[in-house]
Motif scaffolding. Structure first.
Motif, short mmCIF file in Angstrom:
data_model
loop_
_atom_site.label_atom_id
_atom_site.label_comp_id
_atom_site.label_asym_id
_atom_site.label_seq_id
_atom_site.Cartn_x
_atom_site.Cartn_y
_atom_site.Cartn_z
N THR A 164 -2.16 71.68 126.39
CA THR A 164 -2.09 70.97 127.66
C THR A 164 -1.32 71.78 128.70
N LYS A 165 -0.18 72.33 128.27
CA LYS A 165 0.65 73.14 129.17
C LYS A 165 -0.09 74.39 129.63
N LEU A 166 -0.80 75.02 128.71
CA LEU A 166 -1.56 76.22 129.05
C LEU A 166 -2.66 75.90 130.06
N GLY A 167 -3.30 74.76 129.88
CA GLY A 167 -4.34 74.35 130.83
C GLY A 167 -3.77 74.16 132.23
N GLU A 168 -2.60 73.56 132.32
CA GLU A 168 -1.95 73.34 133.61
C GLU A 168 -1.59 74.67 134.28
N ASN B 294 -2.96 77.62 133.77
CA ASN B 294 -4.18 78.33 134.17
C ASN B 294 -4.74 77.76 135.47
N THR B 295 -4.60 76.44 135.62
CA THR B 295 -5.05 75.82 136.88
C THR B 295 -4.20 76.31 138.05
N GLN B 296 -2.89 76.38 137.84
CA GLN B 296 -1.99 76.89 138.88
C GLN B 296 -2.30 78.34 139.21
N MET B 297 -2.60 79.12 138.18
CA MET B 297 -2.92 80.53 138.38
C MET B 297 -4.19 80.68 139.21
N ALA B 298 -5.17 79.88 138.93
CA ALA B 298 -6.41 79.95 139.69
C ALA B 298 -6.17 79.63 141.16
N ILE C 64 3.33 80.97 126.57
CA ILE C 64 2.64 79.80 126.02
C ILE C 64 1.54 80.23 125.05
N GLN C 65 0.80 81.26 125.43
CA GLN C 65 -0.28 81.74 124.55
C GLN C 65 0.27 82.22 123.21
#
Length: 204
Positions: free
Chosen positions: A83-87, A89-93, A116-117
């Motif tokens: 979940t944290k990684l998804g968040e 990645n969204t911020q990075m985009a 996180i990865q």
């Protein structure tokens, strides 16, 4: 001679029951054996089901398909990291639309994503090891129960053969006794008739 046959038949039956550890031929033993086999078969099938499930879970984790794990078997820490990684990645985009790759915010966020990865990889590895251990344990249990079941089947088959032979020997004893008893009765009757005829002769 008939008496000797009775004794021989009884000795053969006694020797066979001692050799084969047969204590009864009333059918109760066979019923208990069948119940034992049914119970062992049920346990073996349950063990096989557990092994198939644990193997399936382990294979999914090995393939990296953590999202395909049933919720009951999913690791809470792994879910939180995903979940944290998804968040992140969204911020990075969103940042990359506005900022260059070397921008401090982008660089810092990349580091967080990397951390996180790495945590997610470690968590997945621990989960895989745990599921592998469960799979190997259930496989051993399944093999142990199936080996015991096969042995019990062989013993039951031997017992059926032993009981069949026992019934033959028992029948031989009963037949020999009947023949001997009939012989004694006929002999006694003949003796009585002879004695009766002798008494009549004396009376004359």
């Amino acid at each position: 001679e008939l008496k000797a046959k009775v004794e021989q038949a009884e000795q053969a039956l006694s020797a066979y029951t001692s050799q084969r550890n047969i204590f009864s031929s009333d059918g109760k033993g066979s019923s208990l054996v069948n119940e034992k086999l049914a119970s062992m078969h049920s346990q073996a099938m349950q063990a096989e089901t557990k092994r198939i499930l644990s193997q399936s879970l382990y294979e999914e984790v090995k393939k990296g398909n953590l999202d395909k794990l049933p919720e009951a078997f999913a690791d809470p820490q792994t879910i939180a990291l995903q979940t944290k990684l998804g968040e992140l990645n969204t911020q990075m985009a969103q940042l990359r639309v506005k900022l260059a790759p070397e921008h401090p915010k982008v660089v810092e966020l990349s580091k967080q994503i990397g951390v996180i990865q790495k945590q997610l990889e470690d968590s997945s590895q621990r989960l895989a090891e745990r599921l592998k251990a469960d799979y190997e344990r259930t496989a051993r249990e399944e093999q142990s129960l199936k080996t015991a079941l096969n042995q019990a089947k062989n013993e039951a088959a031997q017992q059926n053969q032993d009981n069949y032979q026992f019934s033959i020997l028992q029948q031989e004893v009963e037949t020999s006794k009947k023949l001997y008893t009939d012989f004694l009765q006929k002999t006694n009757q003949a003796n009585l008739q002879t004695a009766s005829q002798q008494n009549k002769g004396k009376g004359i």
